[in-house]
Design an enzyme around this catalytic site. Structure first.
Site, PDB file in Angstrom:
ATOM      1  N   ARG A  72       0.862  -1.124  -0.035  1.00 22.36           N
ATOM      2  CA  ARG A  72      -0.168  -0.117   0.136  1.00 22.36           C
ATOM      3  C   ARG A  72       0.737   1.183  -0.043  1.00 22.36           C
ATOM      4  NH1 ARG A  72      -2.663  -3.825   2.845  1.00 22.36           N
ATOM      5  NH2 ARG A  72      -4.888  -3.920   2.127  1.00 22.36           N
ATOM      6  N   HIS A 118      -0.739  -2.270  -4.530  1.00 23.34           N
ATOM      7  CA  HIS A 118      -0.229  -3.411  -5.652  1.00 23.34           C
ATOM      8  C   HIS A 118      -0.161  -2.729  -6.916  1.00 23.34           C
ATOM      9  CE1 HIS A 118      -0.050  -6.414  -2.559  1.00 23.34           C
ATOM     10  NE2 HIS A 118      -1.180  -6.830  -2.702  1.00 23.34           N
ATOM     11  N   HIS A 155       3.004 -12.604  -5.325  1.00 22.88           N
ATOM     12  CA  HIS A 155       2.102 -12.720  -4.339  1.00 22.88           C
ATOM     13  C   HIS A 155       1.521 -14.276  -4.399  1.00 22.88           C
ATOM     14  CE1 HIS A 155      -1.559 -11.548  -2.322  1.00 22.88           C
ATOM     15  NE2 HIS A 155      -0.950 -10.169  -2.237  1.00 22.88           N
ATOM     16  N   ASP A 175      -1.896  -9.683   8.619  1.00 27.11           N
ATOM     17  CA  ASP A 175      -1.667  -9.111   7.161  1.00 27.11           C
ATOM     18  C   ASP A 175      -0.776  -7.981   7.571  1.00 27.11           C
ATOM     19  OD1 ASP A 175      -1.910  -8.056   4.670  1.00 27.11           O
ATOM     20  OD2 ASP A 175      -4.021  -7.572   4.622  1.00 27.11           O
ATOM     21  N   GLU A 207       5.074 -12.428   1.378  1.00 23.69           N
ATOM     22  CA  GLU A 207       5.743 -11.341   0.362  1.00 23.69           C
ATOM     23  C   GLU A 207       6.907 -10.767   0.588  1.00 23.69           C
ATOM     24  OE1 GLU A 207       1.982  -9.191  -0.495  1.00 23.69           O
ATOM     25  OE2 GLU A 207       0.981 -10.909   0.537  1.00 23.69           O
TER      26      GLU A 207
HETATM   27  C1  BGC Z   1      -2.272  -7.416   1.155  1.00 25.03           C
HETATM   28  C2  BGC Z   1      -3.861  -7.661   1.714  1.00 25.03           C
HETATM   29  C3  BGC Z   1      -4.523  -7.688   0.589  1.00 25.03           C
HETATM   30  C4  BGC Z   1      -4.079  -8.787  -0.289  1.00 25.03           C
HETATM   31  C5  BGC Z   1      -4.694  -8.674  -1.513  1.00 25.03           C
HETATM   32  C6  BGC Z   1      -1.659  -8.638   0.383  1.00 25.03           C
HETATM   33  O1  BGC Z   1      -0.726  -8.220   0.225  1.00 25.03           O
HETATM   34  O2  BGC Z   1      -1.381  -7.083   2.539  1.00 25.03           O
HETATM   35  O3  BGC Z   1      -4.252  -6.612   2.588  1.00 25.03           O
HETATM   36  O4  BGC Z   1      -6.077  -7.906   0.706  1.00 25.03           O
HETATM   37  O5  BGC Z   1      -2.662  -8.444  -0.620  1.00 25.03           O
HETATM   38  O6  BGC Z   1      -4.889  -9.726  -2.248  1.00 25.03           O
END
Ligand code: BGC
Length: 363
Positions: free
Chosen positions: A90, A115, A189, A261, A328
């Protein structure tokens, strides 16, 4: 189908996978090694679509969540297996300032940018070519992200090489160069379930992390800027422990994200840029483990909190909350707005270069 087999029975094969809604052909690359590990990667998003690995008894399963067709990846993927960029994770309020100039991004996650924006690297078709050598096989992917794409400055020339190693590692080498100052943060991811995709929740998976600190977030999952100790919190994985208790904890941070998360600050001596073991997930029933080796400063641990039973996966089972985990490797979230975090700025003449290895085994 194009096949090439090299010494030690490793092979790289490619075949058509499908055509995007806007008419671009997508290829699938299949990498195998002598130990029965098979990895499939498509040129759309550089997505890892399948990873078949044996368990303790030699039984193979696909431990990577995904779909079985391109249209699903194009229309409903929550970033399954993809290359996330230009800035993975983010950026607060979908904006940042670089060299005194303000850049505005797509707010595609509440007020924030996630992303890479609306059409990130996960939704681009990459140029691909097979790679062979040293008893290893791989696929090299390239994407030229134009100046201004998704609001980011500079033409960014990105190369990502996936290599399946003889010792059951999936190595990912990222490189990028730019012709104007920009910010870069790339990751893969992949969502994993060591029992096999679609086989239920990952609550009993056991996690070890080489991290004394993590980056607490606000309600929109933007770091507060603090590097907080994990000691005495659900974030302490320095001694291996199952995910379940923490994933259901009432700790404010867990409540904000509906589970894990969060970005962990990987332990690393000042100036150490080596690729080192950062995390290990183990599933005791089947015996499979996944190790993460990286040179990156951070690791986002995501426990599939936003999977909600609406997606049907590759083998026809629905994916529900906590049916997978993602590890990740990356720079910390929102680094472009956080002066105390390691820098994600890339300037002309510099090369962004990082390596992560997902290593599979049984114990
Ligand atoms: C994030 C999550 C998000 C997800 C989306 C992750 O990298 O940290 O918050 O919902 O990606 O698929």
């Amino acid at each position: 189908m194009t096949t090439s087999t090299i010494a030690q029975n490793a092979s790289v094969t490619s075949q058509p996978y499908g055509t995007t809604a806007d008419g671009q052909s997508v290829e699938e690359y299949i990498l195998t090694n002598a130990n029965g590990v098979e990895v499939r990667i498509i040129t759309y998003g550089g997505i890892i679509t399948s990873v078949q690995v044996p368990d303790r008894d030699g039984f193979r399963a696909n431990i990577n969540l995904g779909f079985n067709n391109l249209a699903d990846y194009e229309t409903k993927s929550p970033y399954f297996g993809c290359i996330a960029g230009r800035y993975a994770n983010r950026i607060a309020n979908a904006e940042f300032t670089l060299d005194g100039k303000k850049y505005t991004l797509a707010a595609n996650d509440g007020p924030n940018s996630l992303h890479g924006g609306n059409v990130g690297f996960d939704k681009q078709v990459w140029q691909a070519s097979p790679v062979e050598g040293n008893g290893e096989v791989g696929v090299a992917l390239r994407y030229l992200s134009p100046d201004g794409e998704e609001g980011y400055p500079g033409n960014l020339d990105v190369k990502v090489v996936y290599t399946l190693t003889a010792d059951n590692g999936l190595r990912i080498d990222y490189t990028a160069t730019t012709d104007a100052p920009t910010v870069v943060n790339l990751t893969n991811h992949a969502y994993w379930n060591l029992m096999g995709e679609g086989q239920g929740a990952i609550y009993d998976h056991i996690l070890w992390l080489d991290a004394d600190r993590y980056t607490p977030v606000n309600e929109t999952l933007i770091p507060t800027g603090e590097l907080a100790p994990v000691e005495g919190t659900p974030f302490d994985f320095r001694i291996p422990k199952p995910l379940a208790p923490g994933q259901r904890s009432n700790h404010e941070q867990i409540v904000f994200a509906r589970g894990y998360d969060h970005n962990f600050v990987l332990n690393r001596a000042e100036g150490d840029t080596s690729v080192k073991l950062a995390a290990r997930m183990y599933e005791p029933t089947c015996g499979r483990y996944l190790e993460v080796w990286t040179d990156q400063p951070g690791l986002q641990v995501y426990a599939g909190n936003f999977l909600n039973g609406t997606l049907v996966g590759a083998s026809g089972r629905i994916y529900r909350q906590s049916d997978a985990f993602a590890l990740e490797t990356q720079h910390f979230p929102d680094s472009p707005n956080q002066p105390n975090f390691p820098s994600t700025v890339l300037r002309p003449g510099e090369t962004y270069q990082t390596t992560t290895i997902y290593k599979f085994g049984v114990a």
